[in-house]
Scaffold this motif. Structure first.
Motif, PDB file in Angstrom:
ATOM      1  N   GLY A  11       0.759  -1.231   0.000  1.00 21.51           N
ATOM      2  CA  GLY A  11       0.000   0.000   0.000  1.00 21.51           C
ATOM      3  C   GLY A  11       0.792   1.285   0.000  1.00 21.51           C
ATOM      4  N   TYR A  12       2.004   1.275  -0.534  1.00 21.46           N
ATOM      5  CA  TYR A  12       2.762   2.516  -0.675  1.00 21.46           C
ATOM      6  C   TYR A  12       2.938   2.839  -2.160  1.00 21.46           C
ATOM      7  N   ARG A  13       3.416   4.035  -2.443  1.00 21.01           N
ATOM      8  CA  ARG A  13       3.558   4.501  -3.823  1.00 21.01           C
ATOM      9  C   ARG A  13       4.963   4.194  -4.356  1.00 21.01           C
ATOM     10  N   LEU A  14       5.027   3.615  -5.552  1.00 21.96           N
ATOM     11  CA  LEU A  14       6.301   3.476  -6.249  1.00 21.96           C
ATOM     12  C   LEU A  14       6.517   4.739  -7.073  1.00 21.96           C
ATOM     13  N   VAL A  15       7.704   5.345  -6.928  1.00 23.05           N
ATOM     14  CA  VAL A  15       8.048   6.590  -7.617  1.00 23.05           C
ATOM     15  C   VAL A  15       9.265   6.317  -8.494  1.00 23.05           C
ATOM     16  N   ALA A  16       9.143   6.581  -9.787  1.00 24.93           N
ATOM     17  CA  ALA A  16      10.203   6.261 -10.741  1.00 24.93           C
ATOM     18  C   ALA A  16      11.056   7.480 -11.050  1.00 24.93           C
ATOM     19  N   TYR A  17      12.370   7.344 -10.816  1.00 30.30           N
ATOM     20  CA  TYR A  17      13.275   8.373 -11.331  1.00 30.30           C
ATOM     21  C   TYR A  17      13.910   7.896 -12.631  1.00 30.30           C
ATOM     22  N   SER A  18      14.428   8.824 -13.397  1.00 28.41           N
ATOM     23  CA  SER A  18      14.981   8.556 -14.733  1.00 28.41           C
ATOM     24  C   SER A  18      13.984   7.813 -15.621  1.00 28.41           C
TER      25      SER A  18
END
Length: 272
Positions: free
Chosen positions: A185-192
């Motif tokens: 239940g957490y957010r995946l945040v994509a860099y690059s």
């Protein structure tokens, strides 16, 4: 995790941060040295600014935020504690320094940047909990973790894990990390998310872009959004800022997503 990502960031800066309050398209600020780029991003609609101690530009982000007429409470400000400051006492000291540089009363989202060097989950993570309990930060995140490291963090943290930031793009796909985020239940945040510009070289991406009469960059962002992954592409010009923000609204169909998923080439830009 759901696609309901349009929650208000907060009513007051001390409110607890939830995964659903993380805007789906944010601004990655690594290398940005001009506060005007931050102000411009806010002007075109960004409400998620991502920086880090190691970028040495927290003051730049803070100045751009202060110069903007956008209300502070409407903007999610995230930073990361670098690997040399993850001992418990250093976590607090460095975070207070980051808060001052950013010019904010409360940091919305504070990440462990990498679980290396001075990182000790038994002492580092409780230090993050303490910062949240004291109202210095609203939410706790981690970055560049493996599934095993994520499991350990979840088991130790008293605070809910709000986000995991990781490299994720068409040339570096980690579905196990996405599955873990969904399960917990957490957010995946994509860099690059644009693979350092390499998405422009991929025929699969170009084919999808031509189909939708758009750019390869837009397709890469839309592919991540189709998986309910938040993205923080870096840009500084108004035209690129606007294009990246609009890309979050592009809808790919299942065939498009599968075509990109099937790319066989793999390249990690930022290995440990």
């Amino acid at each position: 995790m759901t696609n309901e990502t349009e929650d208000t960031v907060s009513e007051t800066s001390a409110d607890a941060l939830t995964p659903g309050a993380i805007p789906p398209v944010g601004l990655g600020t690594m290398g940005i040295e001009d506060p005007q780029a931050i102000t411009t991003a806010l002007d075109v609609g960004y409400r998620h600014l991502d920086t880090a101690q190691i970028y040495e530009n927290e003051a730049v982000v803070g100045e751009g935020l202060a110069d903007s007429p956008v209300p502070r409470e409407d903007v999610l400000v995230a930073t990361k504690v670098w690997a040399d400051s993850l001992a418990a006492a250093d976590v607090r000291e460095s975070t207070l320094a980051s808060r001052e540089k950013l010019g904010v009363e409360t940091i919305d989202l504070l990440y462990v940047h990498r679980p290396i060097d001075t990182y000790d989950p038994a002492t580092t993570l409780p230090a993050f909990d303490a910062l949240r309990e004291d109202g210095v930060v609203r939410g706790v995140g981690v970055s560049n973790f493996t599934v095993a490291e994520l499991d350990e963090a979840v088991s130790i943290l008293d605070s809910p894990l709000v986000a995991h930031q990781t490299e994720y793009h068409p040339l570096f796909r980690r579905p196990e990390l996405l599955e873990h985020a969904r399960e917990h239940g957490y957010r995946l945040v994509a860099y690059s998310p644009l693979a350092g510009g390499k998405v422009f070289e991929l025929p699969e991406i170009t084919a999808v872009a031509e189909k939708h009469e758009t750019t390869e960059a837009a397709v890469a962002v839309a592919w991540l959004r189709a998986k309910d992954i938040a993205v923080i592409p870096k840009a500084s010009s108004r035209s690129h800022l606007e294009a990246n923000l609009r890309a979050g609204e592009l809808a790919l169909d299942d065939e498009d997503v599968a075509r990109i998923d099937a790319i066989e080439r793999e390249e990690e830009l930022f290995p440990e």
